[in-house]
Design a protein around this motif. Structure first.
Motif, PDB file in Angstrom:
ATOM      1  N   SER A 110      30.399  32.551  30.155  1.00 22.56           N
ATOM      2  CA  SER A 110      29.204  32.818  29.344  1.00 22.56           C
ATOM      3  C   SER A 110      28.806  34.268  29.589  1.00 22.56           C
ATOM      4  O   SER A 110      29.255  34.899  30.558  1.00 22.56           O
ATOM      5  CB  SER A 110      28.047  31.898  29.726  1.00 22.56           C
ATOM      6  N   GLU A 111      27.910  34.755  28.738  1.00 22.39           N
ATOM      7  CA  GLU A 111      27.405  36.112  28.889  1.00 22.39           C
ATOM      8  C   GLU A 111      26.702  36.282  30.246  1.00 22.39           C
ATOM      9  O   GLU A 111      26.797  37.306  30.900  1.00 22.39           O
ATOM     10  CB  GLU A 111      26.405  36.334  27.751  1.00 22.39           C
ATOM     11  N   TYR A 112      26.019  35.212  30.646  1.00 24.06           N
ATOM     12  CA  TYR A 112      25.211  35.277  31.876  1.00 24.06           C
ATOM     13  C   TYR A 112      26.117  35.256  33.105  1.00 24.06           C
ATOM     14  O   TYR A 112      25.893  35.974  34.080  1.00 24.06           O
ATOM     15  CB  TYR A 112      24.184  34.138  31.884  1.00 24.06           C
ATOM     16  N   GLU A 113      27.143  34.419  33.058  1.00 21.53           N
ATOM     17  CA  GLU A 113      28.105  34.422  34.168  1.00 21.53           C
ATOM     18  C   GLU A 113      28.793  35.785  34.240  1.00 21.53           C
ATOM     19  O   GLU A 113      29.020  36.313  35.326  1.00 21.53           O
ATOM     20  CB  GLU A 113      29.151  33.313  33.977  1.00 21.53           C
ATOM     21  N   PHE A 114      29.119  36.338  33.091  1.00 22.02           N
ATOM     22  CA  PHE A 114      29.780  37.650  33.066  1.00 22.02           C
ATOM     23  C   PHE A 114      28.898  38.709  33.741  1.00 22.02           C
ATOM     24  O   PHE A 114      29.334  39.468  34.605  1.00 22.02           O
ATOM     25  CB  PHE A 114      30.099  38.042  31.615  1.00 22.02           C
ATOM     26  N   LYS A 115      27.609  38.719  33.349  1.00 19.77           N
ATOM     27  CA  LYS A 115      26.695  39.730  33.917  1.00 19.77           C
ATOM     28  C   LYS A 115      26.560  39.544  35.426  1.00 19.77           C
ATOM     29  O   LYS A 115      26.569  40.508  36.189  1.00 19.77           O
ATOM     30  CB  LYS A 115      25.314  39.609  33.267  1.00 19.77           C
ATOM     31  N   LEU A 116      26.444  38.293  35.849  1.00 18.83           N
ATOM     32  CA  LEU A 116      26.278  38.019  37.273  1.00 18.83           C
ATOM     33  C   LEU A 116      27.539  38.424  38.043  1.00 18.83           C
ATOM     34  O   LEU A 116      27.462  39.029  39.122  1.00 18.83           O
ATOM     35  CB  LEU A 116      25.979  36.528  37.473  1.00 18.83           C
ATOM     36  N   ALA A 117      28.687  38.088  37.476  1.00 18.07           N
ATOM     37  CA  ALA A 117      29.945  38.446  38.153  1.00 18.07           C
ATOM     38  C   ALA A 117      30.058  39.967  38.274  1.00 18.07           C
ATOM     39  O   ALA A 117      30.480  40.485  39.312  1.00 18.07           O
ATOM     40  CB  ALA A 117      31.135  37.875  37.390  1.00 18.07           C
ATOM     41  N   CYS A 118      29.645  40.701  37.218  1.00 13.61           N
ATOM     42  CA  CYS A 118      29.701  42.174  37.285  1.00 13.61           C
ATOM     43  C   CYS A 118      28.744  42.687  38.360  1.00 13.61           C
ATOM     44  O   CYS A 118      29.061  43.616  39.106  1.00 13.61           O
ATOM     45  CB  CYS A 118      29.348  42.786  35.939  1.00 13.61           C
ATOM     46  N   GLU A 119      27.579  42.048  38.433  1.00 13.90           N
ATOM     47  CA  GLU A 119      26.571  42.484  39.414  1.00 13.90           C
ATOM     48  C   GLU A 119      27.042  42.231  40.849  1.00 13.90           C
ATOM     49  O   GLU A 119      26.779  43.023  41.752  1.00 13.90           O
ATOM     50  CB  GLU A 119      25.289  41.681  39.138  1.00 13.90           C
ATOM     51  N   LEU A 120      27.775  41.135  41.047  1.00 17.01           N
ATOM     52  CA  LEU A 120      28.069  40.697  42.415  1.00 17.01           C
ATOM     53  C   LEU A 120      29.465  41.084  42.903  1.00 17.01           C
ATOM     54  O   LEU A 120      29.838  40.747  44.017  1.00 17.01           O
ATOM     55  CB  LEU A 120      27.920  39.172  42.514  1.00 17.01           C
ATOM     56  N   SER A 121      30.251  41.751  42.049  1.00 17.31           N
ATOM     57  CA  SER A 121      31.622  42.040  42.499  1.00 17.31           C
ATOM     58  C   SER A 121      31.955  43.512  42.293  1.00 17.31           C
ATOM     59  O   SER A 121      31.398  44.156  41.407  1.00 17.31           O
ATOM     60  CB  SER A 121      32.611  41.153  41.746  1.00 17.31           C
ATOM     61  N   PRO A 122      32.888  44.046  43.097  1.00 19.52           N
ATOM     62  CA  PRO A 122      33.299  45.432  42.900  1.00 19.52           C
ATOM     63  C   PRO A 122      33.948  45.606  41.527  1.00 19.52           C
ATOM     64  O   PRO A 122      34.455  44.638  40.946  1.00 19.52           O
ATOM     65  CB  PRO A 122      34.332  45.666  44.001  1.00 19.52           C
ATOM     66  N   LEU A 123      33.964  46.838  41.054  1.00 16.21           N
ATOM     67  CA  LEU A 123      34.427  47.123  39.687  1.00 16.21           C
ATOM     68  C   LEU A 123      35.874  46.688  39.443  1.00 16.21           C
ATOM     69  O   LEU A 123      36.237  46.285  38.349  1.00 16.21           O
ATOM     70  CB  LEU A 123      34.265  48.626  39.424  1.00 16.21           C
ATOM     71  N   HIS A 124      36.683  46.742  40.507  1.00 22.66           N
ATOM     72  CA  HIS A 124      38.110  46.414  40.297  1.00 22.66           C
ATOM     73  C   HIS A 124      38.371  44.906  40.307  1.00 22.66           C
ATOM     74  O   HIS A 124      39.499  44.469  40.117  1.00 22.66           O
ATOM     75  CB  HIS A 124      38.964  47.102  41.371  1.00 22.66           C
ATOM     76  N   THR A 125      37.355  44.080  40.528  1.00 20.15           N
ATOM     77  CA  THR A 125      37.570  42.622  40.585  1.00 20.15           C
ATOM     78  C   THR A 125      38.095  42.112  39.242  1.00 20.15           C
ATOM     79  O   THR A 125      37.470  42.338  38.207  1.00 20.15           O
ATOM     80  CB  THR A 125      36.235  41.901  40.914  1.00 20.15           C
ATOM     81  N   PRO A 126      39.226  41.413  39.238  1.00 21.61           N
ATOM     82  CA  PRO A 126      39.732  40.885  37.960  1.00 21.61           C
ATOM     83  C   PRO A 126      38.812  39.778  37.437  1.00 21.61           C
ATOM     84  O   PRO A 126      38.405  38.893  38.188  1.00 21.61           O
ATOM     85  CB  PRO A 126      41.102  40.296  38.319  1.00 21.61           C
ATOM     86  N   LEU A 127      38.470  39.874  36.168  1.00 20.79           N
ATOM     87  CA  LEU A 127      37.647  38.829  35.543  1.00 20.79           C
ATOM     88  C   LEU A 127      38.436  38.198  34.408  1.00 20.79           C
ATOM     89  O   LEU A 127      39.216  38.867  33.735  1.00 20.79           O
ATOM     90  CB  LEU A 127      36.340  39.407  34.986  1.00 20.79           C
ATOM     91  N   SER A 128      38.199  36.909  34.220  1.00 19.23           N
ATOM     92  CA  SER A 128      38.823  36.202  33.110  1.00 19.23           C
ATOM     93  C   SER A 128      37.693  35.539  32.345  1.00 19.23           C
ATOM     94  O   SER A 128      36.841  34.878  32.938  1.00 19.23           O
ATOM     95  CB  SER A 128      39.785  35.158  33.684  1.00 19.23           C
ATOM     96  N   LEU A 129      37.686  35.751  31.034  1.00 16.44           N
ATOM     97  CA  LEU A 129      36.566  35.252  30.222  1.00 16.44           C
ATOM     98  C   LEU A 129      37.055  34.117  29.334  1.00 16.44           C
ATOM     99  O   LEU A 129      37.978  34.304  28.537  1.00 16.44           O
ATOM    100  CB  LEU A 129      36.026  36.418  29.376  1.00 16.44           C
ATOM    101  N   SER A 130      36.429  32.955  29.497  1.00 16.28           N
ATOM    102  CA  SER A 130      36.820  31.815  28.658  1.00 16.28           C
ATOM    103  C   SER A 130      35.601  31.321  27.881  1.00 16.28           C
ATOM    104  O   SER A 130      34.543  31.939  27.911  1.00 16.28           O
ATOM    105  CB  SER A 130      37.433  30.708  29.523  1.00 16.28           C
ATOM    106  N   GLY A 131      35.752  30.204  27.202  1.00 11.82           N
ATOM    107  CA  GLY A 131      34.659  29.672  26.377  1.00 11.82           C
ATOM    108  C   GLY A 131      35.042  29.794  24.911  1.00 11.82           C
ATOM    109  O   GLY A 131      35.727  30.746  24.524  1.00 11.82           O
ATOM    110  N   PRO A 132      34.578  28.866  24.072  1.00 12.88           N
ATOM    111  CA  PRO A 132      35.038  28.826  22.683  1.00 12.88           C
ATOM    112  C   PRO A 132      34.371  29.845  21.767  1.00 12.88           C
ATOM    113  O   PRO A 132      34.837  30.089  20.660  1.00 12.88           O
ATOM    114  CB  PRO A 132      34.682  27.405  22.248  1.00 12.88           C
ATOM    115  N   VAL A 133      33.253  30.444  22.208  1.00 11.40           N
ATOM    116  CA  VAL A 133      32.562  31.404  21.342  1.00 11.40           C
ATOM    117  C   VAL A 133      31.917  32.475  22.217  1.00 11.40           C
ATOM    118  O   VAL A 133      31.341  32.155  23.261  1.00 11.40           O
ATOM    119  CB  VAL A 133      31.528  30.677  20.437  1.00 11.40           C
TER     120      VAL A 133
END
Ligand SMILES: Cc1ncc(COP(=O)(O)O)c(C=O)c1O
Length: 470
Positions: A110-133
């Motif tokens: 979700s947008e909120y999980e994305f923002k939180l993950a960006c806030e709580l992790s270093p910039l190089h942390t790999p992120l994977s974004l899922s969800g149908p919309v």
């Protein structure tokens, strides 16, 4: 920096000297939680008095060890691994920052999980974004951060195409296509083979703006074999896309790796009784249960998946190695195995003759699976803090555990517990292994009861840090 799985305490044992509220489903418990519960009862009592009931205790370092174990289980097959912690399985912020600080990726949905993950992790942390919309603002932010985006439908790929055409970015959008295997036709998630072919045309035309990196899936259920069958369906598709210059670099199989909450023998015996209607559930018999005591350990599950034959003489592990494909996983529940416990104080025990109701301070929104028409199949540990010796406390034929709210369905467990131990108000129950979905998925402040406190515990020096609910 990754955590070595061998450097962590991996011993788990059953409750042994701790008394459970018995229904023959004794929880498997990590030795550190066991020692903590055994040796710190007055401290636990004070914590409950200070922070209220229920109280969640969370050990983020166990999460880091679990993620390392999952990574090692993949790598032991000679396959490249990318592990993303699926943060949806628990709302804890400390868990996200620990996973990222230990070098693992984060799966956001979700947008909120994305923002939180960006806030709580270093910039190089790999992120994977899922969800149908995903809103276009999320597309844009994900592209700028080089996130791997799972595209769920042809419609969503078209929306992304339209977005990248009107918002030129420095990076291309990195996408995997979420696949819907032929034997899961009813799910609303993912794409059929025909849909994937429709996406191929777009991907070929817009390859400078959208980079295809592989396939994603997440299947309901916990079967390694079904995941193997899905990968088998992807082999041909991957070859077709390859001929269009679209190389599969990742196969992301999502979550669904198993957790053993109780011993398999005990679980199987319980299930036989359940089918024979010997268990008298309050309010109807649940029709399904999470496999609380499945036979497969995480490593055995991974072996079953990796050894799945795609063709005679060709196992999944061989194919991944041969094509230099990274296996990505998004463990939620299994990443949180033994990460948390939830403590509830007993408010009152109400005697109805043939059974007693134990009213716990807090509601089942913070504890159980009963809201999914299922049941929590793990016996809680009884911590005796009540007024022992003040008045004789009776045992009872059976106990049912309920929350404190006005709802009839506020039941912590629908099944009865044996009544041969005495319980009094002021005692507490410790629910083991609640980290994955059990403790806060549906948590709310019904009746204006404050959102339960959560404390992150450091086993090395027994310190606690309170986490603010956001
Ligand atoms: C896309 C995706 N990845 C990962 C997960 C986590 O699954 P689990 O908690 O079973 O490991 C889920 C759960 O719904 C999911 O939808």
């Amino acid at each position: 920096m990754h955590v070595s799985p061998t450097a962590q305490t991996q011993i788990v044992r059953s409750t042994e000297s701790l008394q459970t509220l018995n229904c023959n489903l004794s929880p498997i418990i990590h030795s550190e939680w066991h020692s903590f519960l055994e040796e710190n009862q007055s401290r636990i009592h004070s914590l409950l008095e200070q922070y209220g009931s229920p109280l969640h205790l969370v050990a983020p370092q166990v999460l880091a060890a679990n993620l390392a174990k999952i990574e090692a289980a993949i790598q032991s097959h000679g396959v490249k691994a990318q592990v993303y912690y699926a943060m949806k399985a628990n709302k804890g912020r400390g868990l996200v920052s620990t996973a990222a600080a230990s070098g693992f990726g984060i799966d956001v949905a979700s947008e909120y999980e994305f923002k939180l993950a960006c806030e709580l992790s270093p910039l190089h942390t790999p992120l994977s974004l899922s969800g149908p919309v995903k809103p276009t603002s999320l597309f844009q932010a994900a592209i700028e951060r080089n996130v791997n985006i799972s595209i769920d439908s042809v419609e969503e790929l078209r929306a992304l195409r339209d977005h990248v055409m009107s918002h030129r970015s420095q990076n291309p959008a990195r996408i995997y296509l979420r696949y819907r295997p032929s034997f899961k036709a009813k799910t609303r998630f993912g794409m059929s083979t025909e849909d994937v072919m429709a996406c191929t045309r777009i991907l070929t035309e817009f390859r400078l703006l959208i980079e295809f990196i592989g396939f994603h899936m997440h299947l309901s259920g916990y079967s390694a074999i079904e995941r193997g069958r899905s990968v088998a369906e992807l082999v041909g598709l991957s070859e077709v896309l390859d001929t269009h210059g679209l190389k599969t670099q990742f196969i992301n199989i999502g979550g669904g790796m198993p957790v053993q909450y109780v011993a398999p023998d005990a679980f199987e015996t319980f299930m036989e009784l359940h089918q024979g209607s010997a268990v008298e559930y309050k309010g109807g018999q649940p029709s399904w249960f999470y496999p609380y005591g499945g036979r497969l350990t995480l490593e055995a599950w991974m072996r079953e998946f990796m050894d799945y034959f795609l063709a005679p003489g060709l196992k999944i592990a061989d194919w991944l190695r041969r094509c230099d494909i990274t296996l990505a996983v998004e463990p939620g529940r299994s990443a949180l195995d033994q990460v948390a416990i939830s403590l509830f104080s007993v408010g009152l025990v109400k005697d109805r003759g043939s059974f007693s109701t134990v009213f716990l301070n807090g509601s089942s929104f913070s504890a159980s699976e009963t809201w999914f028409q299922s049941d929590y199949l793990c016996d809680p540990i009884l911590l005796r803090f009540g007024p022992r010796g003040r008045a004789p406390i009776k045992t009872t034929p059976a106990y049912y555990l309920a929350g404190h709210s006005c709802l009839e369905d506020d039941i912590i467990a629908y099944r009865p517990f044996s009544g041969d131990v005495a319980i009094a108000s002021g005692d507490a129950l410790a629910f083991i292994n609640t980290g994955g979905y059990h403790m806060d998925l549906l948590e709310n402040n019904f009746h204006h009861h404050p959102t339960p406190a959560r404390l992150n515990i450091d086993f090395s020096n027994l310190t606690f840090t309170q986490e603010c609910a956001k």
